[in-house]
Write an enzyme that holds these catalytic residues in place. Structure first.
Site, PDB file in Angstrom:
ATOM      1  N   ASP A  96       0.845  -1.191   0.000  1.00  0.00           N
ATOM      2  CA  ASP A  96       0.000   0.000   0.000  1.00  0.00           C
ATOM      3  C   ASP A  96       0.885   1.248   0.000  1.00  0.00           C
ATOM      4  O   ASP A  96       2.006   1.211  -0.509  1.00  0.00           O
ATOM      5  CB  ASP A  96      -0.949  -0.038   1.204  1.00  0.00           C
ATOM      6  CG  ASP A  96      -2.310   0.558   0.887  1.00  0.00           C
ATOM      7  OD1 ASP A  96      -2.385   1.788   0.710  1.00  0.00           O
ATOM      8  OD2 ASP A  96      -3.298  -0.195   0.813  1.00  0.00           O
TER       9      ASP A  96
ATOM     10  N   HIS B  14      -3.488   6.161   3.107  1.00  0.00           N
ATOM     11  CA  HIS B  14      -4.323   5.002   2.784  1.00  0.00           C
ATOM     12  C   HIS B  14      -3.845   3.731   3.479  1.00  0.00           C
ATOM     13  O   HIS B  14      -4.627   2.987   4.071  1.00  0.00           O
ATOM     14  CB  HIS B  14      -4.325   4.815   1.262  1.00  0.00           C
ATOM     15  CG  HIS B  14      -5.315   3.820   0.758  1.00  0.00           C
ATOM     16  ND1 HIS B  14      -4.990   2.511   0.470  1.00  0.00           N
ATOM     17  CD2 HIS B  14      -6.630   3.949   0.473  1.00  0.00           C
ATOM     18  CE1 HIS B  14      -6.054   1.879   0.020  1.00  0.00           C
ATOM     19  NE2 HIS B  14      -7.069   2.725   0.019  1.00  0.00           N
TER      20      HIS B  14
ATOM     21  N   SER C 107     -11.229  -1.284  -1.264  1.00  0.00           N
ATOM     22  CA  SER C 107      -9.874  -1.326  -0.717  1.00  0.00           C
ATOM     23  C   SER C 107      -9.872  -1.395   0.801  1.00  0.00           C
ATOM     24  O   SER C 107      -8.865  -1.806   1.397  1.00  0.00           O
ATOM     25  CB  SER C 107      -9.059  -0.125  -1.196  1.00  0.00           C
ATOM     26  OG  SER C 107      -9.675   1.071  -0.795  1.00  0.00           O
TER      27      SER C 107
END
Length: 443
Positions: free
Chosen positions: A59, A96, A320
């Site tokens: 990520d 994120h 996600s």
């Protein structure tokens, strides 16, 4: 140039280095809380929290100082880190990866456990493949996979989470990231990927065939998103409008120029993924650059839980953030029964899932994840299975469990079926008799 490379005799196919990007009450409603106190597993008398299992998170990096990543002794569970973007940091400048990692394995130290992740005892391996803008390249992912294959034993990496994607153009038979995923699965690693967030068009109409790569890879567990509406009971849960639907539309082109689409059933499962509250990456400035770009550009995503950077939480929605729910569940299953193959983990999660009324297989796969049922079934699977186990041999050590789970006072039946690519197979024999497709190295 590409034209030069394609002329080499040893090159059978060329895939361009496409851009990748993020796709942008949990423990109770998924059943994780119910099994957390479960003792007496195949692995001995242990707390089922993913302890000892390594989850590699590919990520945008992780803010490892966040309190969500501490263990019971106050030690950080982010045990390894590598940057593949060339930016020279493994911190989460985009915001994120920290959120995703805490969904998979965040503890319950914030707000008295209100935002507990799934595998609260698992170790986290931070592999940064998305840059400070939330973008990356297929080559970054491939480099991270090489690192995993080299270091998987050192960190007991049994699960990989990839909450990223790119347009699914090349067939899974040729796409390099899909082939890399299969390499990991064949080595005994469960790989969980996001389905994508393209379930509707610009007019808000439902569309099909928009599964992202590498969600089109059949050996991966591809996850769509549900909306729980904030309730623990599951009878009101729905597949979100934006969750990408199957079938997969990646393709090969034959010598006559005709496209042959893969047309596989995807996603495999769905999991909560709408307005999830999880760890917020650090805000402020690092080496002259803004950290947590998501919060900088969208301050309304902050959940307002704390003013302390190490305790801040934020909202995100998408497949996600649904994917790490399944990654955390896989870690718990592997702790409960370390001998499970990736294919068996996937089959167990599908077989025990809850089919959501009003949604078809291309929208939800087998249904919504049910960690309570999956763990109950996983603990019964024999630990002596091997490539030599004959087809139809007993799969379980005892009677098949009751195919029903009760969460928050609501009982629901299991799917009692699994996605096998082009069709959905059902029947009790899937869990009472050994199927050769559960072996390692079988697609």
């Amino acid at each position: 140039t590409l034209s030069t490379i394609t002329g080499f005799a040893e090159v059978s196919y060329v895939s361009t280095d496409r851009e990748t990007k993020q796709l942008g009450h949990l423990s109770l409603t998924t059943g994780a809380d119910q099994i957390r106190q479960s003792m007496g597993t195949n692995a001995g008398s242990i707390r089922l929290d993913g302890g000892g299992i390594g989850i590699a998170v590919l990520d945008s990096g992780i803010y490892k100082s966040h309190k969500a990543f501490l263990d019971g002794n106050g030690d950080v569970r982010v045990v390894a880190k590598q940057d593949f973007t060339g930016e020279g940091t493994t911190n989460d400048r985009y915001g994120h990866g920290t959120h995703v990692a805490a969904i998979a394995a965040g503890n319950g130290r914030i707000s008295n456990g209100a935002y507990t992740g799934i595998a609260t005892g698992a170790n986290i391996i931070n592999l940064r493949v998305l840059d400070s803008q939330g973008s990356g390249r297929a080559s970054y992912v491939l480099a991270a996979v090489d690192w995993i294959m080299t270091n998987r034993a050192t960190y007991n990496i049994r699960v990989v989470n990839m909450s990223l994607g790119m347009p699914a153009i090349d067939s899974y038979k040729k796409d390099p990231v899909c082939l890399a995923i299969r390499r990991m699965v064949d080595a005994g690693i469960v790989v969980v990927v996001a389905a994508g967030n393209n379930g509707k068009n610009s007019a808000g109409e439902k569309i099909y065939g928009q599964i992202h790569a590498p969600g089109n890879e059949p050996s991966a567990i591809t996850v769509g998103a549900t909306n729980t509406f904030g309730t623990d009971r599951r009878e009101d849960d729905v597949v979100t409008s934006y969750s990408s639907r199957g079938p997969t539309r990646s393709f090969t082109i034959d010598s006559t120029g005709v496209k042959h689409y893969d047309n596989l059933i995807k996603p495999d499962l769905v999991a909560p993924g709408n307005k999830l509250i999880s760890a917020e990456g650090q805000t402020g400035i690092e080496i002259g650059e803004l950290q947590n770009l998501l919060i900088a550009h969208n301050p309304n995503l902050a959940a307002g839980v704390s003013a302390d950077d190490t305790r801040k939480m934020m909202y995100l929605s998408g497949t996600s953030v649904a994917a790490p729910v399944v990654a955390g569940a896989a870690a718990i299953l592997l702790q409960a029964n370390p001998n499970l193959t990736p294919n068996l983990v996937k089959a167990i999660l599908m077989y025990t899932a809850q089919p959501l009324a009003g949604f078809n297989t291309f929208e939800q796969g087998a249904g919504q994840i049910n960690i309570e049922g999956a763990v109950r079934l996983a603990k019964l699977v024999r630990t002596d299975l091997s490539a030599g186990t004959p087809l139809g041999a007993p799969l379980l050590t005892g009677p098949a469990p009751t195919p029903q789970t009760t969460i928050a006072g609501h009982s629901f039946p299991w799917a009692q079926g699994i996605n096998v690519g082009y069709t959905f197979a059902t029947g009790r024999n899937l869990i009472t008799k050994y199927q050769k497709i559960y072996g390692t190295g079988i697609l």
